[in-house]
Design an enzyme around this catalytic site. Structure first.
Site, PDB file in Angstrom:
ATOM      1  N   SER A  45       6.458  -1.587  26.249  1.00 34.21           N
ATOM      2  CA  SER A  45       7.437  -0.224  25.630  1.00 34.21           C
ATOM      3  C   SER A  45       8.287   0.462  27.184  1.00 34.21           C
ATOM      4  O   SER A  45       7.473  -0.097  27.911  1.00 34.21           O
ATOM      5  CB  SER A  45       6.944   0.645  24.892  1.00 34.21           C
ATOM      6  OG  SER A  45       5.963   1.169  26.529  1.00 34.21           O
ATOM      7  N   LYS A  46       8.781   1.651  26.505  1.00 36.38           N
ATOM      8  CA  LYS A  46       9.540   2.393  27.435  1.00 36.38           C
ATOM      9  C   LYS A  46       8.894   2.367  29.190  1.00 36.38           C
ATOM     10  O   LYS A  46       9.063   1.908  30.289  1.00 36.38           O
ATOM     11  CB  LYS A  46      10.270   3.483  27.194  1.00 36.38           C
ATOM     12  CG  LYS A  46      11.152   3.471  26.875  1.00 36.38           C
ATOM     13  CD  LYS A  46      12.183   4.170  26.993  1.00 36.38           C
ATOM     14  CE  LYS A  46      12.014   4.913  25.280  1.00 36.38           C
ATOM     15  NZ  LYS A  46      12.426   6.022  24.871  1.00 36.38           N
ATOM     16  N   ARG A  47       7.375   2.304  28.611  1.00 32.97           N
ATOM     17  CA  ARG A  47       6.545   2.832  30.054  1.00 32.97           C
ATOM     18  C   ARG A  47       6.343   1.803  31.252  1.00 32.97           C
ATOM     19  O   ARG A  47       6.401   1.856  31.804  1.00 32.97           O
ATOM     20  CB  ARG A  47       5.006   2.818  29.338  1.00 32.97           C
ATOM     21  CG  ARG A  47       4.904   4.297  28.831  1.00 32.97           C
ATOM     22  CD  ARG A  47       3.750   4.188  28.110  1.00 32.97           C
ATOM     23  NE  ARG A  47       3.048   3.404  27.203  1.00 32.97           N
ATOM     24  CZ  ARG A  47       2.642   2.624  27.096  1.00 32.97           C
ATOM     25  NH1 ARG A  47       1.523   2.096  28.535  1.00 32.97           N
ATOM     26  NH2 ARG A  47       2.232   1.322  26.629  1.00 32.97           N
ATOM     27  N   HIS A  48       6.703   0.379  30.383  1.00 33.39           N
ATOM     28  CA  HIS A  48       6.844  -0.527  31.129  1.00 33.39           C
ATOM     29  C   HIS A  48       7.856  -1.412  32.084  1.00 33.39           C
ATOM     30  O   HIS A  48       7.972  -1.868  32.947  1.00 33.39           O
ATOM     31  CB  HIS A  48       6.231  -1.731  30.534  1.00 33.39           C
ATOM     32  CG  HIS A  48       5.306  -2.171  30.195  1.00 33.39           C
ATOM     33  ND1 HIS A  48       5.100  -1.763  28.358  1.00 33.39           N
ATOM     34  CD2 HIS A  48       3.445  -1.781  30.662  1.00 33.39           C
ATOM     35  CE1 HIS A  48       3.144  -2.049  28.169  1.00 33.39           C
ATOM     36  NE2 HIS A  48       2.571  -0.969  29.507  1.00 33.39           N
ATOM     37  N   GLY A  49       8.558  -0.300  31.840  1.00 30.89           N
ATOM     38  CA  GLY A  49      10.409  -1.072  32.987  1.00 30.89           C
ATOM     39  C   GLY A  49      11.202  -1.336  31.857  1.00 30.89           C
ATOM     40  O   GLY A  49      11.153  -0.142  30.631  1.00 30.89           O
TER      41      GLY A  49
END
Ligand code: GLU
Length: 481
Positions: A251-255
């Site tokens: 998800s976005k948290r990972h980039g």
């Protein structure tokens, strides 16, 4: 039987690479079986729609080189392919489901449902519908439904189990007691995903359902719907999620997660396809570089593994480098074009390509490696210039001696530059790298980059000398550090 598979994105944002991976598997499966691929837009959850999402799906998949046979813009025998344009179909089927005893009308108010949930939560019970309206006589319910606001709920049998032989997960069973009487048709006449997906997969003649493993928990609900209609259930395959480095769904948290982000960062579509295909599938051999056509030949549904595949940016970079090196220099120039400022002289870029092709990982990185050829405003940092091994005065001296040698070089060619600068290193009794690094920093602003001799030749004598002088001045004016 002609294979018909579908990919069914919800237009809730830009195209995510996890959906692309699942789409690729559908694509391989369709193509290797001479089948058809259908794009269906699942937009029944109107609260989650994002403007431009359908464009993003089309742009991203076209960029990756995928083609399909039926869809919203392509048309086809089952048009329309956007669920919000098919509401009467779902309404008709919801009624049929009520008629055959697979669903019932529910008249409970929002307030009652909220109170029910609150009471269940207070008792630390699982919050779910209590089946109140199941007990209304069907004839009375049908009459009330003519005038009263209602939803249609799934009538889940009280006990028993339901099972699936999944092509990836194998045999999976669910106890029916764990399932809620799910809403299938909302009071505004929109179906929920569960009803729409089954109705469409059936009426569109989908022969194999290949989708993300997130949908496995919803599958028993779908199986009950298939069963209630008496339809033949197509084989299902739930393919593993693409995971972030922490093992959670990417998800976005990972980039970056959106296709358009990778495109903007300078990844080649063939590298993305190759890399993504290998998240969740392995060829069973040492080989790992496959074109789209080779993937269509090689990929096998029974080699898809259950464990989620971890996203690994370094591996994607490696694949991208492989595909960059497969290009001809002119081909690479074409790929670089969208990333180049208009004022850069393309003839110079073309000459620089052999210097960067071997070492760049992305198009953006390649562009940045040659930016020093086109701007005199290279950033110059005194501590980077001085480095760790020598005193500022020594670096200054090395720079000025190099400048003298370079000034008298005619013609200003890479071999002459190499010869001259190696001579300086000898005179100083320094390693060649130690003697040339200050020049590289003076000229490019960086300690790493394309081969130095060729870079200086391309930059030309005047600019090279001007930048070395500028570096000398910085050391002069800055005093000892
Ligand atoms: N609409 C679902 C999604 O966006 C796909 C569900 C399916 O493939 O059955 O993930």
């Amino acid at each position: 039987m002609t294979v018909r598979v579908r990919f069914a994105p919800s237009p809730t944002g830009s195209l995510h690479i996890g959906s692309v991976r699942t789409t690729l598997y559908n694509y391989f499966f369709a193509r290797q079986n001479g089948g058809k691929l259908i794009l269906r837009i699942e937009d029944t959850d109107q609260d989650r729609l994002v403007a431009g999402a359908i464009d993003s799906i089309y742009d991203g998949l076209a960029w990756l080189g995928m083609k399909w046979d039926e869809g919203p813009r392509e048309g086809g025998p089952h048009a329309p392919y956007i669920q919000s344009e098919r509401l009467p179909l779902y309404q008709k089927h919801a009624q049929q489901l009520v008629d055959v005893g697979g669903a019932y009308f529910c008249f409970c108010s929002k307030e009652r449902l909220a109170a029910l949930r609150a009471q269940q939560a207070a008792r630390k019970e699982i919050t779910r519908y209590d089946g109140l309206c199941r007990r209304i006589d069907p004839k009375e319910a049908a009459d009330r439904a003519k005038t009263e606001s209602h939803v249609v709920r799934q009538k889940v049998p009280d006990d028993g189990i339901i099972a699936l032989d999944d092509l990836v997960y194998g045999h999976v069973e669910w106890p029916l007691s764990a399932l809620e009487d799910q809403v299938l048709l909302k009071s505004d006449g929109f179906p929920t995903y569960h009803l729409a997906v089954v109705v469409d997969d059936h009426v569109m003649g989908i022969t194999h359902v290949l989708r993300g493993e997130d949908w496995l928990p919803s599958t028993p609900k779908h199986l009950l719907i298939w069963r209630a209609f008496g339809w033949t259930i197509p084989p299902h395959a739930h393919v593993p999620n693409v995971l972030g480095p922490d093992g959670k769904k990417l998800s976005k948290r990972h980039g970056a997660t959106k296709v358009e982000e990778f495109r903007a960062q300078g990844y080649l579509p063939a590298a993305m396809v190759n890399y993504l295909a290998l998240i969740g599938w392995a060829s069973g051999t040492e080989e790992e570089v496959f074109s789209l056509d080779e993937l269509i030949q090689r990929w096998r549904i029974d080699h898809v593994h259950r464990a989620g595949g971890k996203w690994d940016r370094a591996r994607l970079d490696w694949f991208n480098g492989v595909y960059i090196r497969k290009l001809t220099p002119d081909g690479l120039l074409t790929e670089l074009e969208p990333f180049l400022p208009p004022e850069w002289d393309r003839a110079v870029v073309r000459k620089a390509i052999p210097l960067i092709q071997e070492r760049m990982r992305t198009l953006v990185e390649g562009r940045d490696m040659i930016a020093f050829l086109f701007s005199d405003q290279v950033p110059l940092d005194r501590s980077v210039l001085v480095g760790k091994k020598h005193q500022p005065e020594e670096i200054e001296r090395a720079l000025s001696q190099s400048a003298v040698v370079l000034r008298y070089l005619d013609p200003f060619t890479s071999s002459g530059i190499e010869h001259g600068l190696r001579g300086i290193a000898d005179d100083l009794d320094w390693k060649v790298k130690d003697a040339t690094e200050p020049i590289r920093v003076a000229v490019t602003g960086k300690t790493e980059g394309p081969p130095l001799w060729e870079s200086l030749e391309l930059l030309g004598k005047e600019k090279t000398l001007a930048r070395i002088e500028r570096a000398e001045e910085l050391l002069n004016g800055g005093g000892p550090s």
